[in-house]
Design a protein around this motif. Structure first.
Motif, PDB file in Angstrom:
ATOM      1  N   ASP A  59      53.099  19.241  24.171  1.00 35.45           N
ATOM      2  CA  ASP A  59      53.758  19.305  22.860  1.00 35.45           C
ATOM      3  C   ASP A  59      53.655  17.964  22.138  1.00 35.45           C
ATOM      4  OD1 ASP A  59      55.707  20.632  20.934  1.00 35.45           O
ATOM      5  OD2 ASP A  59      56.808  18.830  21.502  1.00 35.45           O
ATOM      6  N   GLY A  63      56.012  19.911  17.775  1.00 39.52           N
ATOM      7  CA  GLY A  63      56.894  20.949  17.249  1.00 39.52           C
ATOM      8  C   GLY A  63      57.968  20.391  16.334  1.00 39.52           C
ATOM      9  N   TRP A  66      56.397  19.124  13.109  1.00 41.12           N
ATOM     10  CA  TRP A  66      56.014  20.215  12.207  1.00 41.12           C
ATOM     11  C   TRP A  66      57.219  20.751  11.448  1.00 41.12           C
ATOM     12  CZ3 TRP A  66      52.866  23.391  16.351  1.00 41.12           C
ATOM     13  CH2 TRP A  66      51.722  22.659  16.711  1.00 41.12           C
ATOM     14  N   ARG A  83      47.603  24.643  13.850  1.00 42.94           N
ATOM     15  CA  ARG A  83      48.027  23.703  14.890  1.00 42.94           C
ATOM     16  C   ARG A  83      48.709  24.433  16.049  1.00 42.94           C
ATOM     17  NH1 ARG A  83      50.160  18.100  12.087  1.00 42.94           N
ATOM     18  NH2 ARG A  83      48.582  17.933  10.471  1.00 42.94           N
ATOM     19  N   SER A  84      49.453  25.494  15.738  1.00 48.66           N
ATOM     20  CA  SER A  84      50.098  26.284  16.787  1.00 48.66           C
ATOM     21  C   SER A  84      49.080  26.902  17.717  1.00 48.66           C
ATOM     22  CB  SER A  84      50.972  27.377  16.161  1.00 48.66           C
ATOM     23  OG  SER A  84      52.028  26.842  15.408  1.00 48.66           O
ATOM     24  N   LYS A  87      47.748  24.237  20.038  1.00 46.80           N
ATOM     25  CA  LYS A  87      48.652  23.849  21.126  1.00 46.80           C
ATOM     26  C   LYS A  87      48.693  24.904  22.226  1.00 46.80           C
ATOM     27  CE  LYS A  87      53.251  23.548  20.832  1.00 46.80           C
ATOM     28  NZ  LYS A  87      54.616  23.039  20.516  1.00 46.80           N
ATOM     29  N   ILE A  88      48.733  26.166  21.844  1.00 46.64           N
ATOM     30  CA  ILE A  88      48.739  27.237  22.846  1.00 46.64           C
ATOM     31  C   ILE A  88      47.434  27.244  23.633  1.00 46.64           C
ATOM     32  CG2 ILE A  88      48.757  29.746  23.160  1.00 46.64           C
ATOM     33  CD1 ILE A  88      50.703  29.918  20.813  1.00 46.64           C
ATOM     34  N   GLN A 125      58.029  27.311  23.366  1.00 51.53           N
ATOM     35  CA  GLN A 125      58.342  26.217  22.445  1.00 51.53           C
ATOM     36  C   GLN A 125      57.709  26.456  21.080  1.00 51.53           C
ATOM     37  OE1 GLN A 125      56.801  22.753  24.367  1.00 51.53           O
ATOM     38  NE2 GLN A 125      58.465  22.609  25.849  1.00 51.53           N
ATOM     39  N   THR A 126      56.464  26.873  21.084  1.00 47.55           N
ATOM     40  CA  THR A 126      55.743  27.091  19.835  1.00 47.55           C
ATOM     41  C   THR A 126      56.345  28.238  19.041  1.00 47.55           C
ATOM     42  OG1 THR A 126      53.715  26.332  20.933  1.00 47.55           O
ATOM     43  CG2 THR A 126      53.466  27.459  18.823  1.00 47.55           C
ATOM     44  N   TRP A 130      58.535  28.246  15.077  1.00 48.45           N
ATOM     45  CA  TRP A 130      58.309  29.013  13.845  1.00 48.45           C
ATOM     46  C   TRP A 130      59.633  29.467  13.240  1.00 48.45           C
ATOM     47  CZ3 TRP A 130      54.484  32.649  16.825  1.00 48.45           C
ATOM     48  CH2 TRP A 130      53.331  31.918  17.161  1.00 48.45           C
ATOM     49  N   ALA A 194      50.504  31.712  15.287  1.00 45.78           N
ATOM     50  CA  ALA A 194      49.223  31.101  15.654  1.00 45.78           C
ATOM     51  C   ALA A 194      48.037  31.933  15.187  1.00 45.78           C
ATOM     52  CB  ALA A 194      49.159  30.912  17.168  1.00 45.78           C
ATOM     53  N   VAL A 204      46.352  19.140  16.143  1.00 40.55           N
ATOM     54  CA  VAL A 204      47.601  19.501  16.826  1.00 40.55           C
ATOM     55  C   VAL A 204      48.608  18.359  16.789  1.00 40.55           C
ATOM     56  CG1 VAL A 204      48.637  20.135  19.028  1.00 40.55           C
ATOM     57  CG2 VAL A 204      46.469  21.152  18.352  1.00 40.55           C
TER      58      VAL A 204
END
Length: 400
Positions: A59, A63, A66, A83-84, A87-88, A125-126, A130, A194, A204
């Motif tokens: 992360d 997060g 953002w 960016r999500s 990261k995933i 987390q992602t 949102w 995402a 990211v």
């Protein structure tokens, strides 16, 4: 003022949901600890720590960064979506690498579970970010509750209905709950979810340098369990890990309103505007102090009743962690204010200093006090952090 006041109700709802969620998690971990014993649970505690540290490193504060930038209009929904996805994708590659190396015997087999927990944490987390960024507080609460219910349900179904081994069931339940949360958040925030057609590999962590340093520092803090295990053995990790999450409810009231208040403070014009937005809900952290006293006082009865007499060393651990958690609530508020006002560099420096002191204290304290030493080191770290954050707040008040 009105906007801040309107946050009190959703913050209380989020607090209630998080309290229920933590009760579910405590019950699940207590059941797992009783099923597999203190030594094997020590291995699970290590896997949880590795997964938490790994997800925090991935992360890298992105997060939280953002949320602030999206709330202030400096980051578009397309950029958040891209960016999500990045990261995933990084989380998937990292967790797969851990699992493969664990299967091949290159690294300890405990990384099989930690890889699963790492990926699940990155996804969760992602997805939650949102909902926070779009200020859908009630949907955030509902999604978090459903995620925990799904986690516990899948865990117990896997064990009692399917006969799956406890540690495997634990990993499967985390994956299932993270997948559910991804779907729920994606439907609630279609503009932010995402987009794997445009994976932002290079963007990211753009701009999140000091947020990232703070995030990494907090993640590295989880290394205390691993370090304590190296010094005192798996029984230390088991005695500590069995109750370490029991203090989470202490911080729930504070973290609930700071989660919702962060994007609001990002819009504040100056320090006076920050105080106007903050003052109507500062009473909420007081609940955390009351809860700390209740948990610490009930520890001598609660721990043997829930875990059994073999976990008697966990009583003192829980009492010390309750005190540390109550101090942490004050630090949460200070950190949120500093980061929202673009003082993330001060936050990163304070966190790095506090965590370094905590980890250095683990070595002698665990050697003398065992699992209790881990809790004492955590308390020392929180005292140092609170003092440094208080100094940082005084600094920006004098020199805004």
């Amino acid at each position: 003022m009105a906007m801040t006041s309107s946050l009190a109700r959703p913050a209380l709802v989020l607090f209630a949901v998080r309290a229920v969620s933590q009760v579910i998690m405590v019950v699940l971990l207590a059941a797992l600890a009783k099923m597999i014993g203190v030594d094997d649970f020590g291995a699970v505690a290590i896997a949880i720590s590795i997964g938490a540290v790994g997800s925090g490193l991935i992360d890298f504060g992105a997060g939280a960064f953002w949320v602030r930038e999206y709330a202030s209009g400096r980051l578009s929904h397309k950029e958040v979506s891209s960016r999500s996805a990045g990261k995933i994708a990084v989380g998937a590659i990292s967790s797969s690498s851990l699992i493969v190396m664990g299967i091949l015997g290159v690294i300890p087999s405990v990384t099989l579970l930690s890889g699963v927990l790492l990926f699940s944490s990155v996804v969760s987390q992602t997805a939650l970010m949102w909902l926070v960024a779009s200020r859908q507080s009630y949907k955030l609460s509902i999604s978090m509750l459903l995620e925990r219910i799904a986690l516990a349900s899948v865990f117990f179904v896997c064990i009692f209905a399917l006969g799956i081994r406890e540690q495997v069931a634990f990993g499967v339940s985390y994956l299932a709950s993270a997948a559910l949360l991804l779907v729920l958040s994606g439907r609630a925030c279609p503009d932010l979810r995402a987009d794997f057609r445009e994976v932002g590999w290079r963007t990211v962590w753009r701009g999140s340098r000091y947020y990232g340093l703070s995030s990494v520092t907090i993640s590295v803090q989880g290394m205390d369990v691993i370090l304590g295990t190296f010094i005192g053995g798996q029984s230390v990790a088991g005695a500590y890990g069995a109750v370490s999450r029991w203090t989470t409810p202490i911080a729930l009231a504070t973290s609930s309103f700071t989660t919702l208040l962060s994007p609001v403070l990002a819009e504040a014009q100056d320090r006076h505007d920050v105080w106007r937005r903050l003052r109507t809900v500062v009473w909420i952290p007081v609940a955390s102090g009351v809860m700390a006293v209740v948990i610490a006082g009930s520890a001598p009865v609660l721990v043997p009743f829930v875990l059994g007499n073999s976990y008697t060393p966990s009583i003192g651990v829980l009492q010390i962690l309750a005190l540390a958690a109550s101090l942490s609530t004050c630090s949460q508020v200070a950190q949120m204010v500093l980061q929202a006002r673009r003082r993330e560099r001060l936050c990163a420096a304070a966190l790095a200093c506090a965590v370094l002191i905590q980890l250095l204290a683990v070595i002698p304290m665990v050697g003398v006090y065992g699992a209790l030493g881990l809790a004492l080191a955590a308390l020392l770290g929180q005292i140092v952090l609170l003092v440094l954050f208080a100094a940082a707040l005084m600094l920006i008040l004098r020199h805004p």
